[in-house]
Design an enzyme around this catalytic site. Structure first.
Site, PDB file in Angstrom:
ATOM      1  N   ASP A  68       0.818  -1.211   0.000  1.00 26.68           N
ATOM      2  CA  ASP A  68       0.000   0.000   0.000  1.00 26.68           C
ATOM      3  C   ASP A  68       0.855   1.265   0.000  1.00 26.68           C
ATOM      4  O   ASP A  68       2.062   1.225   0.196  1.00 26.68           O
ATOM      5  CB  ASP A  68      -0.963   0.005   1.208  1.00 26.68           C
ATOM      6  CG  ASP A  68      -0.307  -0.483   2.511  1.00 26.68           C
ATOM      7  OD1 ASP A  68       0.928  -0.377   2.634  1.00 26.68           O
ATOM      8  OD2 ASP A  68      -1.028  -0.957   3.387  1.00 26.68           O
ATOM      9  N   ASN A 137      -7.306  -3.373  14.315  1.00 26.32           N
ATOM     10  CA  ASN A 137      -8.682  -3.676  13.921  1.00 26.32           C
ATOM     11  C   ASN A 137      -8.766  -4.880  12.981  1.00 26.32           C
ATOM     12  O   ASN A 137      -9.811  -5.138  12.401  1.00 26.32           O
ATOM     13  CB  ASN A 137      -9.338  -2.448  13.269  1.00 26.32           C
ATOM     14  CG  ASN A 137      -8.666  -2.053  11.953  1.00 26.32           C
ATOM     15  OD1 ASN A 137      -7.711  -2.701  11.504  1.00 26.32           O
ATOM     16  ND2 ASN A 137      -9.158  -1.003  11.322  1.00 26.32           N
ATOM     17  N   HIS A 139      -7.022  -5.291  10.155  1.00 22.24           N
ATOM     18  CA  HIS A 139      -6.780  -5.046   8.732  1.00 22.24           C
ATOM     19  C   HIS A 139      -5.487  -5.711   8.263  1.00 22.24           C
ATOM     20  O   HIS A 139      -4.568  -5.938   9.047  1.00 22.24           O
ATOM     21  CB  HIS A 139      -6.822  -3.546   8.389  1.00 22.24           C
ATOM     22  CG  HIS A 139      -5.641  -2.734   8.810  1.00 22.24           C
ATOM     23  ND1 HIS A 139      -5.701  -1.356   8.920  1.00 22.24           N
ATOM     24  CD2 HIS A 139      -4.362  -3.057   9.147  1.00 22.24           C
ATOM     25  CE1 HIS A 139      -4.516  -0.906   9.291  1.00 22.24           C
ATOM     26  NE2 HIS A 139      -3.685  -1.906   9.430  1.00 22.24           N
ATOM     27  N   GLU A 144      -9.510  -2.361   5.351  1.00 26.13           N
ATOM     28  CA  GLU A 144     -10.146  -2.139   6.640  1.00 26.13           C
ATOM     29  C   GLU A 144     -11.360  -3.063   6.788  1.00 26.13           C
ATOM     30  O   GLU A 144     -11.828  -3.646   5.808  1.00 26.13           O
ATOM     31  CB  GLU A 144     -10.595  -0.671   6.737  1.00 26.13           C
ATOM     32  CG  GLU A 144      -9.451   0.351   6.562  1.00 26.13           C
ATOM     33  CD  GLU A 144      -8.495   0.437   7.755  1.00 26.13           C
ATOM     34  OE1 GLU A 144      -8.439  -0.510   8.569  1.00 26.13           O
ATOM     35  OE2 GLU A 144      -7.785   1.462   7.858  1.00 26.13           O
TER      36      GLU A 144
HETATM   37  P1  PGA Z   1       2.372  -1.793  12.554  1.00 24.42           P
HETATM   38  O1  PGA Z   1       1.147  -1.788  11.552  1.00 24.42           O
HETATM   39  O2  PGA Z   1       3.339  -2.811  11.997  1.00 24.42           O
HETATM   40  O3  PGA Z   1       2.943  -0.411  12.493  1.00 24.42           O
HETATM   41  O4  PGA Z   1       1.846  -2.197  13.884  1.00 24.42           O
HETATM   42  C1  PGA Z   1       0.626  -3.015  11.132  1.00 24.42           C
HETATM   43  C2  PGA Z   1      -0.540  -2.781  10.208  1.00 24.42           C
HETATM   44  O5  PGA Z   1      -1.257  -1.778  10.379  1.00 24.42           O
HETATM   45  O6  PGA Z   1      -0.766  -3.626   9.329  1.00 24.42           O
END
Ligand code: PGA
Length: 242
Positions: A68, A137, A139, A144
């Site tokens: 992304d 959450n 994702h 999302e």
């Molecule tokens: P993070 O994010 O590695 O910064 O915890 C993970 C994600 O949002 O997929």
């Protein structure tokens, strides 16, 4: 269920386990196509891959696709994922920059950029090994809760919780972009092999729901229960509810 679960002590051992899998993949297939993630979780993996490179590991035939990119942030923006990848991996190994793909968050026609990205993945022969983190959450990528399992690369409105989670990287929460381009769930599920990494207690609920909860779009990572070859590499804190 084909999910292989590896529980390790902490962030460093999670990173070492995941880096070993990536190393094995590139040894077996030097022209591998890797799917890459950003955020805090894979930082240790990239550090180890740079160390492996310094000891002779060859990235010259590897192709990468990132999950992304934020809409509106260019390659030089300190919080863009292009810049993150450049700093943490691409500038430190002998990868061909022309084979490092990340959605263009500045594209004028975002829909066309999404189609172009899927086509590039297709032309590369698909992703051999996809690295994933998980949001609090549930994702994966920036897919999302509520994202359809059939989604290909698409423009997403970031969830409030994601904007809050990522505000730590920006000067203030107002500066966090509200949209991103993300590989879709279908694009992720088409990877031949997937590693999902998680570290820390803030991920424990999401990991529980991904592994033991119902397969539901409310928890995007739960779709991984349907994938034939997933390895979950989690530290004890992230695994504490399993
Ligand atoms: P993070 O994010 O590695 O910064 O915890 C993970 C994600 O949002 O997929």
């Amino acid at each position: 269920m084909a999910m292989n679960i590896v529980v390790v002590a902490n962030f460093d051992s999670m990173s070492a386990e995941a880096a070993k899998i990536v190393y094995g993949q590139i040894m077996r297939k030097p022209n591998s196509v890797l799917g890459l993630a950003t955020g805090s979780t894979p930082l240790g993996v990239y550090k180890l891959l740079v160390e492996y490179h310094n000891r002779g590991m060859d990235f010259s035939r590897v192709t990468t696709f990132n999950l992304d990119e934020y809409v509106g942030l260019g390659p030089d923006h300190p919080q863009s994922y292009r810049r993150y990848m450049h700093e943490h991996l691409f500038s430190k190994v002998n990868i061909n920059p022309e084979r490092t793909f990340i959605p263009n968050g500045l594209a004028e026609d975002l829909e066309a950029e999404c189609r172009r990205y899927d086509e590039l993945i297709r032309q590369a022969g698909g992703i051999d090994l996809q690295i994933l983190g998980i949001g609090t959450n549930g994702h994966i990528g920036f897919n999302e809760p509520g994202t359809e399992f059939g989604s290909t690369t698409h423009v997403v409105d970031l969830a409030e919780s994601t904007i809050r989670d990522n505000a730590r990287f920006f000067e203030s929460i107002d500066q966090v972009p509200t949209r991103a381009i993300s590989m879709g769930i279908k694009s992720i599920m088409q990877a031949k092999e997937i590693i999902l990494m998680a570290s820390g207690g803030s991920k424990a609920d999401a990991i529980y729901a991904a592994v033991h909860g119902p397969v539901t779009t409310a928890v995007p990572a739960s779709v991984l229960q349907l994938h034939p070859s997933v390895t979950l590499v989690v530290d004890q804190a992230a695994a504490s509810k399993l």
